[in-house]
Design an enzyme around this catalytic site. Structure first.
Site, mmCIF file in Angstrom:
data_model
loop_
_atom_site.group_PDB
_atom_site.id
_atom_site.type_symbol
_atom_site.label_atom_id
_atom_site.label_comp_id
_atom_site.label_asym_id
_atom_site.label_seq_id
_atom_site.Cartn_x
_atom_site.Cartn_y
_atom_site.Cartn_z
ATOM 1 N N LYS A 162 83.054 46.870 51.890
ATOM 2 C CA LYS A 162 82.586 46.148 50.712
ATOM 3 C C LYS A 162 83.755 45.933 49.753
ATOM 4 O O LYS A 162 84.417 46.878 49.326
ATOM 5 C CB LYS A 162 81.479 46.949 50.036
ATOM 6 C CG LYS A 162 80.653 46.190 49.013
ATOM 7 C CD LYS A 162 79.474 47.072 48.562
ATOM 8 C CE LYS A 162 78.472 46.302 47.737
ATOM 9 N NZ LYS A 162 77.298 47.139 47.388
ATOM 10 N N PRO A 215 70.359 48.189 57.647
ATOM 11 C CA PRO A 215 70.643 47.985 56.221
ATOM 12 C C PRO A 215 71.989 48.542 55.752
ATOM 13 O O PRO A 215 72.664 49.299 56.465
ATOM 14 C CB PRO A 215 69.493 48.737 55.530
ATOM 15 C CG PRO A 215 68.430 48.888 56.558
ATOM 16 C CD PRO A 215 69.155 48.994 57.861
ATOM 17 N N GLU A 216 72.313 48.187 54.524
ATOM 18 C CA GLU A 216 73.453 48.762 53.821
ATOM 19 C C GLU A 216 73.305 50.285 53.768
ATOM 20 O O GLU A 216 72.231 50.813 53.488
ATOM 21 C CB GLU A 216 73.512 48.200 52.400
ATOM 22 C CG GLU A 216 74.604 48.794 51.529
ATOM 23 C CD GLU A 216 74.624 48.227 50.116
ATOM 24 O OE1 GLU A 216 75.605 48.476 49.398
ATOM 25 O OE2 GLU A 216 73.660 47.521 49.732
ATOM 26 N N ALA A 217 74.419 50.985 54.046
ATOM 27 C CA ALA A 217 74.489 52.443 53.883
ATOM 28 C C ALA A 217 73.404 53.183 54.655
ATOM 29 O O ALA A 217 72.964 54.255 54.233
ATOM 30 C CB ALA A 217 74.431 52.809 52.399
#
EC number: 3.5.5.4
Length: 339
Positions: free
Chosen positions: A149, A61-63
């Site tokens: 991002k 996932p993100e982060a």
């Protein structure tokens, strides 16, 4: 912690796939917040389990490394930053990683050890600015590069810097052309178009958006790009973050118990035809695995190729500035003398 394999492992994945088929896993699991070494240990356990299913590509996932600071304001109001907020940022900054750096080396070693291509969301530290970043590794344990991002959403802009056109890669690998866009930048049509123009086949979408409407965006991208979409989100409960007063979910803390879900996941794998191959999962931490038949891309591009026969460049065109943007450039005397 129980890792629940997605139903697709039994129902939709068949052994003995041909060479045009790629087995892929999306990871739905939480960060161990403020503890990057423990998060890396968890990432390795998950990677090992995905590899045991025969996965060739694993998306986190993100982060995931560094953490998504859900619910935190970092003490920011217009014209003011609180001392507690500054201390929160200091701890968050300490949890981020340098790229390159020792944590990147460890992730590369994991990819090589388990012989998988790895795509993973991290919080990148560059000087004293943080970026929400995705790192790419091949199955030989080599770091391929990163995507930062481009446009953090809402309060994210306070804590993360902005990426530029130099980090919108699509990597040509033995299992297909792989790239990534993070969370709401997936809703930026010009960014998507740039990635389509680079020939992306496996479109990774690490996110923090667990709302059902996210699924519509993922399906649309699969159809629009004629590509496989792999969206990976964290599944988090309140207990996965530090307890108050160390960490506070502003505005909702009083309503939360340790078992309260603060991010419900929704990870999913979608084919170029818009068919859901695995997920979405809203039940808990999970590994969702499916086989991607890359031949399906040609099937769908036959009818609609957004940057090919359906593009109309004499009417519509896009210019992408893909060079790094730097605030300061130094020109040495030696360089000047050599001209």
């Amino acid at each position: 912690m129980a890792i629940i394999p997605g139903e697709a492992i039994a129902a939709e994945v068949e052994m003995g796939a041909d060479s045009s088929t790629v087995r892929a896993t999306v990871v739905q699991a939480s960060t161990i917040f403020y503890d990057t070494p423990a998060t890396l240990d968890k990432a390795e356990r998950l990677l090992a389990e995905a590899a045991s299913y025969g996965s060739q590509l694993v998306v986190f996932p993100e982060a995931f490394v560094g953490g998504y600071p859900r619910g935190s304001t970092f003490g920011v109001t217009i014209g003011n930053r609180t001392e507690k907020g500054k201390e929160e940022f200091r701890k968050y900054y300490a949890s981020a990683i340098d790229v390159p750096g020792p944590e990147v080396d460890r992730l590369a070693a994991m990819a090589g050890k388990y012989k998988v291509h790895l795509v993973i969301g991290v919080i990148e530290r560059d000087g004293y600015t943080l970026y929400c970043t995705v790192l790419f590794f091949n199955s030989q344990g080599q770091y391929l590069g990163k995507h930062r991002k481009l446009m953090p959403t809402a309060l994210e802009r306070i804590i993360w810097g902005f990426g530029d056109g130099s980090t919108i890669p699509v990597f040509e690998t033995p299992i297909g052309k792989i790239g990534a866009a993070i969370c709401w930048e997936n809703r930026m049509p010009l960014l998507r178009t740039a990635m389509y123009a680079k020939g992306i086949e496996i479109y990774c979408a690490p996110t923090a958006d667990a709302r059902p409407v996210w699924q519509a965006s993922m399906t649309h991208i699969a159809l629009e790009g004629g590509c496989f979409v792999l969206s990976s989100n964290q599944f988090c409960r309140r207990k996965d973050y530090p307890p108050p007063p160390e960490y506070v979910f502003t505005g909702t803390e009083d309503d939360l118990a340790p078992e309260s879900v603060v991010c419900a996941g929704g990870s999913v794998i979608i084919s170029p035809s818009g068919t859901i191959l695995a997920g979405p999962n809203y039940e808990g931490e999970a590994l969702l695995t499916a086989d991607l038949d890359l031949g399906d891309i040609a099937n769908e591009k036959f009818a609609f190729d957004v940057v090919g026969h359906y593009s109309r460049p004499e009417v519509l065109s896009l210019n992408v500035r893909d060079h790094p943007t730097r605030p300061v450039t130094f020109t040495s005397a030696k360089t000047e003398d050599s001209k």
